[in-house]
Design an enzyme around this catalytic site. Sequence first.
Site, PDB file in Angstrom:
ATOM      1  N   THR B  17       0.822  -1.219   0.000  1.00 56.48           N
ATOM      2  CA  THR B  17       0.000   0.000   0.000  1.00 56.48           C
ATOM      3  C   THR B  17       0.856   1.270   0.000  1.00 56.48           C
ATOM      4  O   THR B  17       0.340   2.364  -0.127  1.00 56.48           O
ATOM      5  CB  THR B  17      -0.949   0.029   1.221  1.00 56.48           C
ATOM      6  OG1 THR B  17      -0.175  -0.089   2.406  1.00 56.48           O
ATOM      7  CG2 THR B  17      -1.969  -1.098   1.154  1.00 56.48           C
ATOM      8  N   GLY B  18       2.168   1.122   0.152  1.00 54.70           N
ATOM      9  CA  GLY B  18       3.056   2.291   0.047  1.00 54.70           C
ATOM     10  C   GLY B  18       3.189   2.710  -1.403  1.00 54.70           C
ATOM     11  O   GLY B  18       2.909   1.921  -2.310  1.00 54.70           O
ATOM     12  N   LYS B  43      -4.302  -2.947   7.001  1.00 57.32           N
ATOM     13  CA  LYS B  43      -5.009  -2.609   5.758  1.00 57.32           C
ATOM     14  C   LYS B  43      -5.600  -3.847   5.082  1.00 57.32           C
ATOM     15  O   LYS B  43      -5.915  -3.828   3.886  1.00 57.32           O
ATOM     16  CB  LYS B  43      -4.060  -1.876   4.799  1.00 57.32           C
ATOM     17  CG  LYS B  43      -3.515  -0.588   5.424  1.00 57.32           C
ATOM     18  CD  LYS B  43      -3.362   0.529   4.430  1.00 57.32           C
ATOM     19  CE  LYS B  43      -3.049   1.835   5.168  1.00 57.32           C
ATOM     20  NZ  LYS B  43      -2.392   2.825   4.330  1.00 57.32           N
ATOM     21  N   ILE B  96      13.963  -5.504  -1.059  1.00 55.62           N
ATOM     22  CA  ILE B  96      14.436  -4.409  -1.915  1.00 55.62           C
ATOM     23  C   ILE B  96      14.881  -3.216  -1.056  1.00 55.62           C
ATOM     24  O   ILE B  96      15.779  -2.475  -1.428  1.00 55.62           O
ATOM     25  CB  ILE B  96      13.304  -3.938  -2.868  1.00 55.62           C
ATOM     26  CG1 ILE B  96      12.655  -5.133  -3.584  1.00 55.62           C
ATOM     27  CG2 ILE B  96      13.811  -2.896  -3.843  1.00 55.62           C
ATOM     28  CD1 ILE B  96      13.524  -5.866  -4.550  1.00 55.62           C
ATOM     29  N   GLU B  98      16.275  -0.233   0.992  1.00 49.76           N
ATOM     30  CA  GLU B  98      17.623   0.274   1.227  1.00 49.76           C
ATOM     31  C   GLU B  98      17.652   1.005   2.566  1.00 49.76           C
ATOM     32  O   GLU B  98      16.699   1.698   2.907  1.00 49.76           O
ATOM     33  CB  GLU B  98      18.020   1.250   0.108  1.00 49.76           C
ATOM     34  CG  GLU B  98      19.374   1.892   0.350  1.00 49.76           C
ATOM     35  CD  GLU B  98      19.844   2.796  -0.784  1.00 49.76           C
ATOM     36  OE1 GLU B  98      19.070   3.040  -1.727  1.00 49.76           O
ATOM     37  OE2 GLU B  98      20.983   3.279  -0.691  1.00 49.76           O
ATOM     38  N   TYR B 159      22.119  -3.393 -14.768  1.00 50.30           N
ATOM     39  CA  TYR B 159      21.355  -3.031 -15.971  1.00 50.30           C
ATOM     40  C   TYR B 159      22.330  -2.816 -17.124  1.00 50.30           C
ATOM     41  O   TYR B 159      22.108  -3.257 -18.246  1.00 50.30           O
ATOM     42  CB  TYR B 159      20.547  -1.741 -15.769  1.00 50.30           C
ATOM     43  CG  TYR B 159      19.672  -1.693 -14.534  1.00 50.30           C
ATOM     44  CD1 TYR B 159      19.342  -2.839 -13.836  1.00 50.30           C
ATOM     45  CD2 TYR B 159      19.171  -0.474 -14.068  1.00 50.30           C
ATOM     46  CE1 TYR B 159      18.558  -2.788 -12.701  1.00 50.30           C
ATOM     47  CE2 TYR B 159      18.377  -0.411 -12.940  1.00 50.30           C
ATOM     48  CZ  TYR B 159      18.070  -1.563 -12.254  1.00 50.30           C
ATOM     49  OH  TYR B 159      17.297  -1.488 -11.127  1.00 50.30           O
ATOM     50  N   GLU B 209      32.106  -5.411  -6.121  1.00 53.87           N
ATOM     51  CA  GLU B 209      32.586  -4.070  -5.829  1.00 53.87           C
ATOM     52  C   GLU B 209      33.483  -4.114  -4.604  1.00 53.87           C
ATOM     53  O   GLU B 209      33.581  -5.152  -3.937  1.00 53.87           O
ATOM     54  CB  GLU B 209      31.415  -3.100  -5.641  1.00 53.87           C
ATOM     55  CG  GLU B 209      30.513  -3.411  -4.466  1.00 53.87           C
ATOM     56  CD  GLU B 209      29.218  -2.575  -4.461  1.00 53.87           C
ATOM     57  OE1 GLU B 209      28.732  -2.206  -5.542  1.00 53.87           O
ATOM     58  OE2 GLU B 209      28.708  -2.309  -3.370  1.00 53.87           O
ATOM     59  N   HIS B 247      26.941   2.677  -1.458  1.00 51.60           N
ATOM     60  CA  HIS B 247      26.485   1.467  -0.776  1.00 51.60           C
ATOM     61  C   HIS B 247      27.120   1.379   0.608  1.00 51.60           C
ATOM     62  O   HIS B 247      28.313   1.643   0.768  1.00 51.60           O
ATOM     63  CB  HIS B 247      26.891   0.212  -1.558  1.00 51.60           C
ATOM     64  CG  HIS B 247      26.052  -0.022  -2.770  1.00 51.60           C
ATOM     65  ND1 HIS B 247      26.509  -0.754  -3.844  1.00 51.60           N
ATOM     66  CD2 HIS B 247      24.810   0.373  -3.091  1.00 51.60           C
ATOM     67  CE1 HIS B 247      25.562  -0.808  -4.770  1.00 51.60           C
ATOM     68  NE2 HIS B 247      24.520  -0.128  -4.339  1.00 51.60           N
TER      69      HIS B 247
END
Lengths: 397, 297
Positions: B17-18, B43, B96, B98, B159, B209, B247
Site C-alpha cells: 500500500t506504500g 489494511k 528491496i 535500502e 542493468y 565491488e 552502498h
Amino acid sequence: MKIHEYQAKELLRAAGVPVLAGKVARTPDEAAAAFTALGTPICAVKAQIHAGGRGKGMVKGSTQRGVELAKSADDAARIAKGLLDQTLVTIQTGPEGQVVHQVFVESGCAIERELYCAILVDRHAGSPVLIASTAGGMDIEEVAHKTPELIITEPFDPDRGLSAWQTRVLSARLGLPAASWRAAEQFFKALTKAFVNLDASLLEINPLVLTKDGTMVALDAKMTFDDNALFRHKDVAALRDESEEEPAETRAAAAGLSYVKLNGTIGCLVNGAGLAMSTMDLVKYHGGEPANFLDVGGGADVKQVTEAFRIILSDKNVKAILVNIFGGIMRCTTIATALIEASKTVGFTVPLVVRLEGTEVEEGKKILANSGTTIITADGLTDAAKKVVAASKGLKA
Amino acid sequence: MSILVNRDTRVICQGITGKVGEFHTRGCLDYGTRMVGGVTPGKGGEKVADLPVFDTVAEAVAATGANATMIFVPPAFAADAILEAVGAEIPLVIAITEGIPVIDMARVMPVVRASKSRLIGPNCPGVITPGQCKIGIMPGYIHTPGHVGVMSRSGTLTYEAVWQLTQLGHGQSTCVGLGGDPLVGSSFIDILALFEADPDTHSILMMGEIGGSAEEEAAEFVKHHVTKPVAAFIAGQTAPPGKRMGHAGAIISGGKGTAEAKLAALKDAGIEVAASPADMGAAMVRAIENKHKNKKK
C-alpha cells in the site's frame, strides 16, 4: 558518522565502560584549568580530530605531537597552544592534515600492559565480533598481516551479547592475571552492549589498558556509527561535527545525494552507486582522473540534479563533467529535462558530456539535441569517457 | 529452466500500500509476474492493483499460496518484515528496501540461516528470469531470455551489464541482485552453486565491488566447483580507502576489500576479468569462447 574521542568516552562512561576522567578544552587557559581540576600529577593533552594516528602525528611547521603528556597546568596550556587552530598531519589525515579545534585533557593512569580491542560487524560471520590482541598501541592492520595468531576473534549475538565464558577465553589468551578476569568480563560485556545499543559500526579501543592495580581502562576510543540507524539515536546524531567533514559532502547529504570528493579534474554525475564507482573507473581507464563519486539515486528530480551540478562545480579542480545515466525507473526524458533546467540555472563554465541509456533514451537524446545548449552527447560508455577526458584537457575527442 | 523464479512463481508484496510498493507491484504485473496479493498491517481487506491486501504474511500465504515475497517496507520496520516472511515459511524472500540498520540484519541472519527460506538482499534491485518473472525494480525490457546467469552487488551496474549482453546477442537465464549492504542474505557463492546446477545457465557474469571479501570467496568457489565459463567486473578500482561509496557495504577498511585483491583472486581462479565497465558483456563472450577453445584441445 564519526565522532571525537572525548564524545565517544562520554558515551562509553554512560554505558558503564571504565574510562579516565577528562575535560575538553578549546583554549590554552581552559586546558590549564582542566589540568588543575583533574588533580592528577600527569595528564595527557590530546588533539581531537576525526582521524587516528594522533600520537605519532605532527603539527605542520612544528615538532608538536598530536598527543603529549603534561606535568603542570602551564605545561598543559603550552601543549594546547601548540595544537589548537594548528593543522595536524597523521598517517590517516593525508598530507593536507586536519585543523585541531579542541583538545582533550585526560588524567593519567599507571599502565601495566597495553592491549587492543575492537568491535565491528563481520560480514562472513553475519554477526558482530569482538577482536582483541596483546599488541596494544600498535597498528592493528600490521599485526593482522604479520602475526595473525596474535588476533583473537569472538563473534556474539546482538541480543545475548558476549557470554561469560567468551570473556574468559579472551582473558586467558590475552594473558591477563586471574585476579583481573572479573574486571575484564565487566569491561568486555559493557563494551559489546554499548556497541549494539548505540548502533555503532566500529568501536575501537587502542590501547586498552591493564592498570598496575589490575583494572581495565579504555585509554583511547574511536567510534563510528551506522548512518542507517541514526534515525533512532537523535542524541548520537547531535554529536556530528561538520567542521571535520568535507563541506560539499555535508551539503550533498542534505540534498539526499551520495557524494565523495576526490582529487581529479573530471566531475561525475551518475545514477546508482555501482555504476557511479564504475564511471570513475572508466574515466581513469581512459587516462582521466575522477573529481568525485556522485550517486543521484533512483528517482532524482530537477532540484536534486541542479544541486548535484552546483556541488560538482564548487570543486575548482573540475575541468569537465560526465553525466552517465542508465534509465531504469528513472526515465531518460526526465533526466534530459532536468539537465537542461539545471544548465540554465547553474550556468556551466566547463564542458558537459552526457551519456544516456535505457528507458525513453531516444526521446531523451532528442530533448538534449534540440535544447540549444552546448551539451556534448555520447554513445556508449567508451565514447563518453574519451570525450570527457579530451574535454578536460581542452581538446576535442 | 532458470534459478529462483519462473512463470509459476506466486508473489506477494510486503508494503504494497506504500507508494513505491504499489508502483513496482504494477511494474511486475505489467511484466507478466504472477502477483497474487500484498501485505500491510492494518489494511487487510483493501485492494491494490486489483490484488487482495492482507494484515499478515501468514494470512496472505494461506489465501494465495504465495511462494515468494518482495519487500518494500521502510527501513525501520524491514528487518521485522523479513522475519515475518521467514516465520510464514515463504521459500523465497526478496528484500528491496535500502537503509536497514546493520544490527537489525545481524539479528535476522541467524534466523534466516536456520530456516528453509532463501533471502535475497536487502538493498538490491531484485531477481528476474527474462520473459517469465520479474520480482523487483529493474527495467524489464532490457532483458532477453537466454543462457547467461548474471549476479551483482549493484543495481544500475547490473542493468548496464545486461544491456551489453543483450546488445551482443546473449540473453540471460536469471539475473540476481545480491544487494549493496554489509550483511545480505545470499552471497555470490550461494548463487554460483544454483547457476552451476541449472542446465539452462551456460555461463556466468558477476559484478562485484570494493568492500568485504565476497568476491575472493566466490573466486575460490569457482576454482573448485564451477565448470561453466565465468566473467567478472569489480567496481570501485579508483575508490579511496576509508570512504563509503554510496552502498553501505562499499568501503575499503583496514586494508581489506580492495579492488586489487579481488581482481587478483578472480584472475587466479581463471575468471575472465572486464578491463572497464564498457567491457563487461565482451568479457563474458571471451570467457565463453575460451572455454570452447579449451574443450576442442
